[in-house]
Design an enzyme around this catalytic site. Sequence first.
Site, short mmCIF file in Angstrom:
data_model
loop_
_atom_site.label_atom_id
_atom_site.label_comp_id
_atom_site.label_asym_id
_atom_site.label_seq_id
_atom_site.Cartn_x
_atom_site.Cartn_y
_atom_site.Cartn_z
N GLY A 1 53.44 76.12 54.73
CA GLY A 1 52.42 76.59 55.70
C GLY A 1 52.52 75.77 57.12
N TYR B 1 38.79 65.04 57.22
CA TYR B 1 39.96 64.20 56.74
C TYR B 1 40.19 62.88 57.36
CZ TYR B 1 41.34 68.87 55.17
OH TYR B 1 41.08 69.98 54.56
N CYS C 1 25.70 68.70 66.84
CA CYS C 1 24.69 67.81 66.55
C CYS C 1 24.94 66.98 65.32
CB CYS C 1 23.37 68.39 66.33
SG CYS C 1 22.99 69.28 68.01
N GLY D 1 53.49 72.03 51.27
CA GLY D 1 53.34 70.66 51.19
C GLY D 1 54.32 69.90 51.87
N1 LLP Z 1 50.96 76.61 48.30
C1 LLP Z 1 49.53 76.48 47.73
C2 LLP Z 1 49.39 76.91 46.31
C3 LLP Z 1 48.68 75.50 48.35
O1 LLP Z 1 47.62 75.29 47.80
C4 LLP Z 1 48.80 75.20 49.59
C5 LLP Z 1 47.77 74.51 50.59
C6 LLP Z 1 50.13 75.43 50.31
C7 LLP Z 1 51.16 76.27 49.55
C8 LLP Z 1 50.55 75.29 51.71
O2 LLP Z 1 50.70 73.94 51.91
P1 LLP Z 1 51.32 73.29 53.40
O3 LLP Z 1 52.68 73.71 53.46
O4 LLP Z 1 50.55 73.95 54.24
O5 LLP Z 1 51.09 71.84 53.20
N2 LLP Z 1 43.21 71.88 54.95
C9 LLP Z 1 44.29 70.68 54.70
C10 LLP Z 1 45.40 71.33 54.15
C11 LLP Z 1 44.72 72.22 52.81
C12 LLP Z 1 46.15 72.80 52.00
C13 LLP Z 1 45.76 73.61 50.86
N3 LLP Z 1 46.75 74.32 50.05
C14 LLP Z 1 44.37 70.34 56.06
O6 LLP Z 1 43.92 70.67 57.15
O7 LLP Z 1 45.17 69.30 56.08
#
Ligand code: LLP
Length: 447
Positions: free
Chosen positions: A307, A348, A377, A268
Amino acid sequence: MTRPSAPTKNKGPGMEQRPGFVLRERRRGLFRCGATSALHCEDIPLAKLAERYGTPLYVYSATAILERLAAFEHAFDRVPHTICYSVKANSNINILRLLAREGCGFDVVSGGELERVLVADRHAAGKIVFSGVGKSREEMTAALKAGILLFNVESESELWALAECAIRSRREARIALRVNPDVAAETHPYISTGLRKHKFGVPIRSARELYAKASAARYLKVSGVSVHIGSQITEVAPFAEAVDRVAALVRELRADGHRIDYVDTGGGLGIDYQEPAPDFSDCVARYARAVTNPLRGLKVHLLLEPGRAIVGPAGALLTSVIYRKENGGKHFLVVDAAMNDLIRPALYGAYHEIVPVVRAKNSTAKKETVDVVGPVCESGDFFARDRELPRVEEGDLLAILDTGAYGMALASNYNTRPRPAEILVRGKSAKVIRRREKARELYSPEL
Ligand code: LLP
């Protein structure tokens, strides 16, 4: 990313004196503008990659990814921990392999992701955590067979399904309950997960009861507590608050007689899409303090699931301007990438910086306010609206920055558009890590 696709800030007359990417060069040192005013990824001009592999094209810097992983490792080096890279952000096997070679673990959310990780590194199982609110029995059985480190269980029903799979396959399942701490995180509502109203986790108040049930089940081994409050969170306070609540729960659970070895604090940590942080290490260090302070003295092994923060700024999407167009006084750049290649702006209202790949040396180059749109489109098919950009011509290249995370991973074949190729750059070498799809591959399952 909660900010709408607003016009770029007026960077002031000082900026006019400089080539457009110098700031970015200083900040990340990888996508940089050389003496020729050409954007490079590490030592390779992006224009060369576009010429060789075509556009749209995802380009990643291996060095940037490794540096960011190293920053995480360094920030947490005083506590026992495992970084479990969240595969959903960018699941290219070559990127997984790059990370695995550094000893990184993985957070997966599907049987498909599990397979990818095991293809990238067949010895990775001991560092895999399995998250997600709807794991199927097939997926859980595959994970049990692989011998993963930890299941982050999100409901009582899932707990019993896992117990059943574990008994059937005669494999013990190490579990953590993913608790929902009811902490608000300032981010886009679609990617905020830590409030009671969200589908994620079990309410932290009822967790003890469920732990008691779990510990009585054969083949389930209570091992930890997990939490994840959302994504693209740029303040550290909500992380501290969530982990604080988890720490209190760990104490209670231990008092109840459970053995809690692991705390998984999820992912996150956000990135700044508008003004990249001058020093990523500082930013991770602040995050590390927020997460580790509440756990002091608990002697747990920390699991982290970043991530975006690892791969986001390490990637760019290259696209060519197909047409310039004017409609009722509005100027459009129609580019060859579209919402199917990068859906974040459409989904978003996410902001991504867009820069010409080759800049006129003349720093007084004309600017114009444009919408950068794709060929799909839908009016939602845009990358930027009312954005001030240096004037570019048909055939010119643009780079959409900070697209290493949730770019290709969310790409689709909408409008029967083959997905882009992906290139991994390291120094002077460029490797095709995913070839461009062909239209026939998209429809052949229908023939
Ligand atoms: N762990 C869990 C349980 C998660 O649900 C997520 C992301 C992560 C780790 C990794 O989060 P990060 O470090 O990447 O923030 N498609 C969206 C983001 C969706 C994130 C979903 N879960 C975007 O493009 O911003």
